[in-house]
Design a protein around this motif. Sequence first.
Motif, short mmCIF file in Angstrom:
data_model
loop_
_atom_site.label_atom_id
_atom_site.label_comp_id
_atom_site.label_asym_id
_atom_site.label_seq_id
_atom_site.Cartn_x
_atom_site.Cartn_y
_atom_site.Cartn_z
N ILE A 107 0.85 -1.01 -0.02
CA ILE A 107 -0.05 0.12 -0.12
C ILE A 107 0.90 1.10 0.05
N PRO A 108 0.68 2.11 -1.00
CA PRO A 108 1.58 3.15 -1.04
C PRO A 108 1.36 4.18 -0.22
N VAL A 109 1.70 4.24 1.06
CA VAL A 109 1.62 5.16 2.40
C VAL A 109 2.97 4.88 2.93
N ALA A 110 3.16 5.84 3.97
CA ALA A 110 4.33 6.01 4.97
C ALA A 110 4.28 5.07 5.93
N ASP A 111 4.96 4.58 6.50
CA ASP A 111 5.11 3.71 7.87
C ASP A 111 4.25 4.53 8.69
N LYS A 112 3.58 3.66 9.70
CA LYS A 112 2.80 4.48 10.60
C LYS A 112 1.76 5.48 10.38
N SER A 113 1.02 5.15 9.34
CA SER A 113 0.20 6.12 8.68
C SER A 113 -1.16 6.04 9.39
N PHE A 114 -1.56 5.13 9.92
CA PHE A 114 -2.95 4.86 10.29
C PHE A 114 -2.92 4.46 11.97
N ASP A 115 -4.23 4.81 12.67
CA ASP A 115 -4.46 4.55 13.91
C ASP A 115 -5.03 3.18 14.08
#
Length: 256
Positions: A107-115
Amino acid sequence: MSLKKTIKKIIKKIKIFFLKTTPNPLVGSTNEITRVVWLEKTLKNIPRGSKILDAGAGEQQFKKFCNHLEYVSQDFAQYEPEDLNYGLQMENWDYGKLDIISDIASIPVADKSFDAIMCTEVFEHIVNPREAIKEFSRILKKEGYLIITAPFCSLTHFAPYHFYTGFNLFFYETELVKNGFSIIEITPNGNFFEYLAQEIKRLPHIAKQYSKIVLTKNEINKIQEINLLLQNLSDNDSNSSELLCHGYHVLARKND
């Protein structure tokens, strides 16, 4: 008429009366509603304002339970029900507007992007679900919540994207811990008798489709009798879910 034949005739009449006056038992028909109720309750307990990823969101049916959250949807967006007439397929399918279209294991998002991340009834459609868990671990913040539901056993559906019939609780206990999660809850959905009843209720449709046989009223009544038995067994169940159930509802939390 002999006494034996008379008794058989009376018993038959009692059975017919019972079948006609007894509502269809609920056994075998609560798989989806039980899952939806659990998801609604679990999502409501995610702190307000948390950023949640709906991984493998499909038609985003649980977005309605995320009004207090910052909702982000992801899916690979390749399922087309008309592409393959095989197994159980949806009549129509509409992804709507997805926020992210990608492989669930990349998934093209940064590390630790979601709660928080929820992934509902998706794992059986992923070639490598272990890689998905690894990716969830990467993109979740410390103490972030992971919500998973998947079947323990399932019929072929959403073909050609159906790679596993289901997952046992030992899969979650092994793979989640290995990837830095603490398990808060693993709850079975249904039990052995519930699962049997679900499949028996499919019998008229499956018989017609795959055997070209339309079940008679008498045969339908026999199915009803079996389901009444299964309802009683389910009402008195004692942990038969360890053998078979619809699936597991899993809540875990990222350690670091």
